[in-house]
Design an enzyme around this catalytic site. Structure first.
Site, PDB file in Angstrom:
ATOM      1  N   GLY A   1       8.538 -14.388  29.983  1.00 25.31           N
ATOM      2  CA  GLY A   1       9.124 -14.883  31.233  1.00 25.31           C
ATOM      3  C   GLY A   1       9.397 -16.372  31.175  1.00 25.31           C
TER       4      GLY A   1
ATOM      5  N   SER B   1      14.997 -13.300  -1.675  1.00 27.42           N
ATOM      6  CA  SER B   1      14.345 -12.326  -2.570  1.00 27.42           C
ATOM      7  C   SER B   1      15.321 -11.201  -2.910  1.00 27.42           C
ATOM      8  CB  SER B   1      13.117 -11.731  -1.898  1.00 27.42           C
ATOM      9  OG  SER B   1      12.416 -12.736  -1.203  1.00 27.42           O
TER      10      SER B   1
ATOM     11  N   ASP C   1      11.287 -13.570  10.416  1.00 27.08           N
ATOM     12  CA  ASP C   1      12.472 -14.152  11.054  1.00 27.08           C
ATOM     13  C   ASP C   1      13.428 -13.140  11.678  1.00 27.08           C
ATOM     14  OD1 ASP C   1      11.515 -16.613  10.249  1.00 27.08           O
ATOM     15  OD2 ASP C   1      12.735 -16.673   8.430  1.00 27.08           O
TER      16      ASP C   1
ATOM     17  N   GLY D   1      12.598 -11.803   1.947  1.00 21.58           N
ATOM     18  CA  GLY D   1      13.779 -12.082   2.760  1.00 21.58           C
ATOM     19  C   GLY D   1      15.056 -12.070   1.927  1.00 21.58           C
TER      20      GLY D   1
ATOM     21  N   ARG E   1       1.043 -21.132  29.458  1.00 24.95           N
ATOM     22  CA  ARG E   1       1.469 -21.013  30.859  1.00 24.95           C
ATOM     23  C   ARG E   1       0.291 -21.322  31.796  1.00 24.95           C
ATOM     24  NH1 ARG E   1       5.649 -19.011  33.402  1.00 24.95           N
ATOM     25  NH2 ARG E   1       6.551 -17.941  31.620  1.00 24.95           N
TER      26      ARG E   1
ATOM     27  N   ARG F   1       0.836  -1.209   0.000  1.00 26.01           N
ATOM     28  CA  ARG F   1       0.000   0.000   0.000  1.00 26.01           C
ATOM     29  C   ARG F   1       0.867   1.254   0.000  1.00 26.01           C
ATOM     30  NH1 ARG F   1      -1.758   3.137   4.312  1.00 26.01           N
ATOM     31  NH2 ARG F   1      -3.801   4.141   4.105  1.00 26.01           N
TER      32      ARG F   1
ATOM     33  N   GLN G   1       2.156 -18.386  13.305  1.00 24.36           N
ATOM     34  CA  GLN G   1       3.024 -17.218  13.569  1.00 24.36           C
ATOM     35  C   GLN G   1       3.125 -16.283  12.373  1.00 24.36           C
ATOM     36  OE1 GLN G   1       6.795 -18.865  15.841  1.00 24.36           O
ATOM     37  NE2 GLN G   1       5.811 -20.487  14.684  1.00 24.36           N
TER      38      GLN G   1
ATOM     39  N   GLY H   1      11.738 -18.875  12.813  1.00 25.14           N
ATOM     40  CA  GLY H   1      12.905 -17.999  12.813  1.00 25.14           C
ATOM     41  C   GLY H   1      13.963 -18.450  11.825  1.00 25.14           C
TER      42      GLY H   1
ATOM     43  N   HIS I   1       5.593 -24.802  37.260  1.00 22.49           N
ATOM     44  CA  HIS I   1       5.547 -25.063  35.812  1.00 22.49           C
ATOM     45  C   HIS I   1       6.815 -24.486  35.197  1.00 22.49           C
ATOM     46  CE1 HIS I   1       4.504 -20.847  36.002  1.00 22.49           C
ATOM     47  NE2 HIS I   1       4.971 -20.770  34.766  1.00 22.49           N
TER      48      HIS I   1
HETATM   49  O1  F6P Z   1      11.182 -17.425   6.467  1.00 26.97           O
HETATM   50  C1  F6P Z   1       9.929 -17.469   7.066  1.00 26.97           C
HETATM   51  C2  F6P Z   1       9.601 -18.848   7.538  1.00 26.97           C
HETATM   52  O2  F6P Z   1       8.329 -18.809   8.151  1.00 26.97           O
HETATM   53  C3  F6P Z   1      10.618 -19.482   8.492  1.00 26.97           C
HETATM   54  O3  F6P Z   1      10.475 -19.015   9.797  1.00 26.97           O
HETATM   55  C4  F6P Z   1      10.296 -20.952   8.319  1.00 26.97           C
HETATM   56  O4  F6P Z   1      11.421 -21.728   8.587  1.00 26.97           O
HETATM   57  C5  F6P Z   1       9.896 -21.047   6.875  1.00 26.97           C
HETATM   58  O5  F6P Z   1       9.537 -19.742   6.458  1.00 26.97           O
HETATM   59  C6  F6P Z   1       8.748 -21.977   6.612  1.00 26.97           C
HETATM   60  O6  F6P Z   1       8.572 -22.077   5.239  1.00 26.97           O
HETATM   61  P1  F6P Z   1       7.286 -22.677   4.521  1.00 26.97           P
HETATM   62  O7  F6P Z   1       6.169 -21.684   4.672  1.00 26.97           O
HETATM   63  O8  F6P Z   1       7.706 -22.842   3.118  1.00 26.97           O
HETATM   64  O9  F6P Z   1       6.953 -23.948   5.236  1.00 26.97           O
END
Ligand code: F6P
Length: 319
Positions: A186, A106, A128, A103, A155, A22, A252, A171, A216
């Site tokens: 934490g 790219s 990541d 990333g 938790r 955008r 995530q 990551g 825990h």
């Molecule tokens: O680079 C982003 C990422 O989500 C990484 O954290 C992960 O290892 C990878 O891509 C997962 O890739 P895909 O969506 O191809 O399974």
């Protein structure tokens, strides 16, 4: 002088990519430059999957996760012939320059295209946080928020059952999501590519926590280190806690981008367009000490990421 720019997303998607699309679109149009959206990354470029963008093409996307353009990985883009073909396609479509959101893979494509005469600017779109030349990447903050929300929930249930939750986070080969989440949630233990993996130490620490009366424990571990189900089972065998593993996975990568990611993407998008207007290509955008910066992609790719020593020290000081 540039009249028309393209914008594409490449690699794994990240929340905030739409905010970047955008920003690039609106800033360029407001500077009198036409914009073309390229669907499905470099693959779509080769397939000429282009869509002309007006201001309303990017309406109502700021709060949406994912990318309206779609994203893809195209390993063949490492091949010079494929890059040359892409440059010819762009010239044929009268697209003078390109903004690539993605990333480091790219970035390599963007650099190769620049060498073929099409100025490209890279925006760091990945959860990541593994790109040199920027303190933060677009999507990292949102992914961190998602992790924190999930771990807070884990938790609650682990403390009701005297359990140890082993939580695997994404990551790629970078531990930033894990250590930032460890501090924010934490957690008792954080394991990342930077800390290394020492199973004996993990068992000792957990046994010690159990003996000290802790109800825990949370272990946050980066992906691609070990089988977390097996680790949880060893925790059950070797410590007083019952181990349970949770792989957060692609959850995530989704969700509405945080205000911080929206701001970051908007600021970076503006800088990308301004650099292209100045005739700069082969650069990538970063944020360093809250200033929007840029550096040659080649330099970013060659510079090792700065280790987050202060964050690991802080984590260790808080447990
Ligand atoms: O680079 C982003 C990422 O989500 C990484 O954290 C992960 O290892 C990878 O891509 C997962 O890739 P895909 O969506 O191809 O399974």
């Amino acid at each position: 002088m540039i009249r028309k720019i393209g914008v594409l997303c490449s690699g794994g998607d990240s929340p905030g990519m739409n905010a970047a699309i955008r920003s690039v679109t609106r800033v360029a149009l407001n500077r009198g430059i036409e914009v073309v959206g390229i669907r499905n990354g470099y693959k779509g470029l080769i397939e000429k999957n282009f869509v002309p963008f007006g201001k309303t093409s990017v309406s109502e996307i700021l709060a949406r996760g994912g990318t309206i353009l779609g994203s893809a990985r195209l390993p063949e883009f490492k091949n010079e012939e494929v890059v040359k073909k892409a440059a010819d396609i762009l010239r044929e479509a009268k697209i003078d320059a390109l903004v690539v959101i993605g990333g480091d893979g790219s970035y390599k494509g963007a650099n190769a295209l620049t060498k073929q005469g099409i100025n490209c600017i890279g925006l760091p779109g990945t959860i990541d946080n593994d790109i040199s030349g920027t303190d933060y990447t677009i999507g990292f903050d949102t992914a961190l928020n998602t992790i924190v929300e999930c771990v807070d929930k884990l938790r609650d249930t682990s403390s009701s059952h005297h359990r140890c939750s082993v939580v695997e986070v994404m990551g790629n080969h970078c531990g930033d999501l894990a250590v930032f989440a460890g501090i924010s949630c934490g957690a008792e233990i954080v394991i990342t590519p930077e800390t290394g993996y020492d199973e004996e130490m993990i068992m000792e620490k957990l046994a010690h926590l159990d003996n000290a009366g802790k109800n825990h424990a949370i272990v946050i571990i980066s992906e691609k280190i070990t089988d977390v189900a097996a680790l949880a089972s060893k925790i059950s065998t070797n410590t007083g806690f019952a181990g349970r593993a949770t792989v957060l996975g692609h959850i995530q990568r989704g969700g509405s981008p945080s205000p911080s990611d929206r701001l970051l993407a908007s600021r970076m998008g503006e800088k990308a367009v301004d650099l292209l207007i100045e005739g700069v290509g082969g650069h990538c955008i970063g944020i360093v000490d809250n200033e929007i910066t840029s550096m040659p992609i080649e330099e970013a790719l060659q510079t090792p990421r700065k280790p987050k020593k202060a964050f690991y020290r802080l984590f260790n000081s808080l447990v």
